[in-house]
Design a protein around this motif. Structure first.
Motif, PDB file in Angstrom:
ATOM      1  N   ARG A 276       0.840  -1.194   0.000  1.00  0.00           N
ATOM      2  CA  ARG A 276       0.000   0.000   0.000  1.00  0.00           C
ATOM      3  C   ARG A 276       0.877   1.246   0.000  1.00  0.00           C
ATOM      4  O   ARG A 276       2.007   1.235   0.467  1.00  0.00           O
ATOM      5  CB  ARG A 276      -0.936  -0.002   1.203  1.00  0.00           C
ATOM      6  CG  ARG A 276      -0.225  -0.001   2.530  1.00  0.00           C
ATOM      7  CD  ARG A 276      -1.195  -0.116   3.685  1.00  0.00           C
ATOM      8  NE  ARG A 276      -0.413  -0.370   4.893  1.00  0.00           N
ATOM      9  CZ  ARG A 276      -0.801  -0.043   6.086  1.00  0.00           C
ATOM     10  NH1 ARG A 276      -1.961   0.508   6.266  1.00  0.00           N
ATOM     11  NH2 ARG A 276      -0.038  -0.299   7.121  1.00  0.00           N
ATOM     12  N   GLU A 277       0.348   2.316  -0.549  1.00  0.00           N
ATOM     13  CA  GLU A 277       1.063   3.587  -0.614  1.00  0.00           C
ATOM     14  C   GLU A 277       0.813   4.352   0.682  1.00  0.00           C
ATOM     15  O   GLU A 277      -0.328   4.554   1.079  1.00  0.00           O
ATOM     16  CB  GLU A 277       0.556   4.404  -1.809  1.00  0.00           C
ATOM     17  CG  GLU A 277       1.269   5.701  -2.034  1.00  0.00           C
ATOM     18  CD  GLU A 277       2.669   5.514  -2.606  1.00  0.00           C
ATOM     19  OE1 GLU A 277       3.502   6.406  -2.387  1.00  0.00           O
ATOM     20  OE2 GLU A 277       2.909   4.491  -3.261  1.00  0.00           O
ATOM     21  N   LEU A 278       1.893   4.734   1.343  1.00  0.00           N
ATOM     22  CA  LEU A 278       1.783   5.473   2.592  1.00  0.00           C
ATOM     23  C   LEU A 278       2.209   6.916   2.347  1.00  0.00           C
ATOM     24  O   LEU A 278       3.192   7.174   1.659  1.00  0.00           O
ATOM     25  CB  LEU A 278       2.644   4.820   3.668  1.00  0.00           C
ATOM     26  CG  LEU A 278       2.262   3.375   3.987  1.00  0.00           C
ATOM     27  CD1 LEU A 278       3.279   2.745   4.901  1.00  0.00           C
ATOM     28  CD2 LEU A 278       0.881   3.317   4.609  1.00  0.00           C
ATOM     29  N   SER A 279       1.479   7.844   2.909  1.00  0.00           N
ATOM     30  CA  SER A 279       1.701   9.265   2.643  1.00  0.00           C
ATOM     31  C   SER A 279       2.998   9.769   3.280  1.00  0.00           C
ATOM     32  O   SER A 279       3.470   9.218   4.274  1.00  0.00           O
ATOM     33  CB  SER A 279       0.525  10.082   3.174  1.00  0.00           C
ATOM     34  OG  SER A 279       0.545  10.113   4.589  1.00  0.00           O
ATOM     35  N   PRO A 280       3.534  10.850   2.723  1.00  0.00           N
ATOM     36  CA  PRO A 280       4.713  11.472   3.343  1.00  0.00           C
ATOM     37  C   PRO A 280       4.425  11.933   4.778  1.00  0.00           C
ATOM     38  O   PRO A 280       5.307  11.887   5.634  1.00  0.00           O
ATOM     39  CB  PRO A 280       5.002  12.677   2.438  1.00  0.00           C
ATOM     40  CG  PRO A 280       4.386  12.329   1.134  1.00  0.00           C
ATOM     41  CD  PRO A 280       3.180  11.485   1.468  1.00  0.00           C
ATOM     42  N   GLU A 281       3.198  12.337   5.049  1.00  0.00           N
ATOM     43  CA  GLU A 281       2.824  12.762   6.396  1.00  0.00           C
ATOM     44  C   GLU A 281       2.883  11.592   7.377  1.00  0.00           C
ATOM     45  O   GLU A 281       3.326  11.739   8.513  1.00  0.00           O
ATOM     46  CB  GLU A 281       1.415  13.379   6.397  1.00  0.00           C
ATOM     47  CG  GLU A 281       1.305  14.670   5.630  1.00  0.00           C
ATOM     48  CD  GLU A 281       1.171  14.490   4.117  1.00  0.00           C
ATOM     49  OE1 GLU A 281       0.884  13.364   3.640  1.00  0.00           O
ATOM     50  OE2 GLU A 281       1.376  15.486   3.400  1.00  0.00           O
ATOM     51  N   PHE A 282       2.429  10.429   6.926  1.00  0.00           N
ATOM     52  CA  PHE A 282       2.486   9.233   7.756  1.00  0.00           C
ATOM     53  C   PHE A 282       3.935   8.858   8.044  1.00  0.00           C
ATOM     54  O   PHE A 282       4.304   8.551   9.177  1.00  0.00           O
ATOM     55  CB  PHE A 282       1.752   8.079   7.051  1.00  0.00           C
ATOM     56  CG  PHE A 282       1.708   6.817   7.853  1.00  0.00           C
ATOM     57  CD1 PHE A 282       0.782   6.653   8.867  1.00  0.00           C
ATOM     58  CD2 PHE A 282       2.600   5.787   7.593  1.00  0.00           C
ATOM     59  CE1 PHE A 282       0.739   5.478   9.614  1.00  0.00           C
ATOM     60  CE2 PHE A 282       2.564   4.608   8.331  1.00  0.00           C
ATOM     61  CZ  PHE A 282       1.630   4.461   9.343  1.00  0.00           C
ATOM     62  N   ARG A 283       4.757   8.930   7.009  1.00  0.00           N
ATOM     63  CA  ARG A 283       6.191   8.634   7.165  1.00  0.00           C
ATOM     64  C   ARG A 283       6.820   9.577   8.183  1.00  0.00           C
ATOM     65  O   ARG A 283       7.582   9.151   9.052  1.00  0.00           O
ATOM     66  CB  ARG A 283       6.866   8.765   5.805  1.00  0.00           C
ATOM     67  CG  ARG A 283       8.322   8.458   5.813  1.00  0.00           C
ATOM     68  CD  ARG A 283       8.847   8.573   4.395  1.00  0.00           C
ATOM     69  NE  ARG A 283      10.258   8.337   4.345  1.00  0.00           N
ATOM     70  CZ  ARG A 283      10.908   7.931   3.273  1.00  0.00           C
ATOM     71  NH1 ARG A 283      10.273   7.703   2.159  1.00  0.00           N
ATOM     72  NH2 ARG A 283      12.206   7.755   3.309  1.00  0.00           N
ATOM     73  N   ARG A 284       6.498  10.860   8.097  1.00  0.00           N
ATOM     74  CA  ARG A 284       7.035  11.853   9.028  1.00  0.00           C
ATOM     75  C   ARG A 284       6.591  11.529  10.456  1.00  0.00           C
ATOM     76  O   ARG A 284       7.371  11.624  11.399  1.00  0.00           O
ATOM     77  CB  ARG A 284       6.578  13.255   8.608  1.00  0.00           C
ATOM     78  CG  ARG A 284       7.031  14.385   9.480  1.00  0.00           C
ATOM     79  CD  ARG A 284       8.514  14.562   9.656  1.00  0.00           C
ATOM     80  NE  ARG A 284       9.292  14.383   8.463  1.00  0.00           N
ATOM     81  CZ  ARG A 284      10.547  13.952   8.448  1.00  0.00           C
ATOM     82  NH1 ARG A 284      11.179  13.662   9.557  1.00  0.00           N
ATOM     83  NH2 ARG A 284      11.202  13.811   7.319  1.00  0.00           N
TER      84      ARG A 284
END
Length: 63
Positions: free
Chosen positions: A3-11
């Protein structure tokens, strides 16, 4: 398929690591693999030049 995880989630994940949370606990709580977290942490160290490797910007240029 991953699944694609958002840059915000990564942060958010990287912020939790900096706050002292354990990789295994974050992985369990957020239902992502510990390897994903290790990869993100490594890339987070590469991008500002703290460790050697291909930066995110360079990677995007060559894909």
């Amino acid at each position: 398929m991953p699944r694609e995880l958002s840059p915000e989630f990564r942060r958010k994940v990287l912020d939790l690591l900096r706050a002292g949370r354990a990789v295994q606990q974050i992985a369990e709580d957020l239902q992502i693999s510990d390897q994903t977290i290790y990869n993100w942490r490594r890339q987070d160290r590469i991008d500002p030049g703290l460790v050697a490797g291909v930066t995110s910007t360079d990677h995007r240029r060559h894909t």
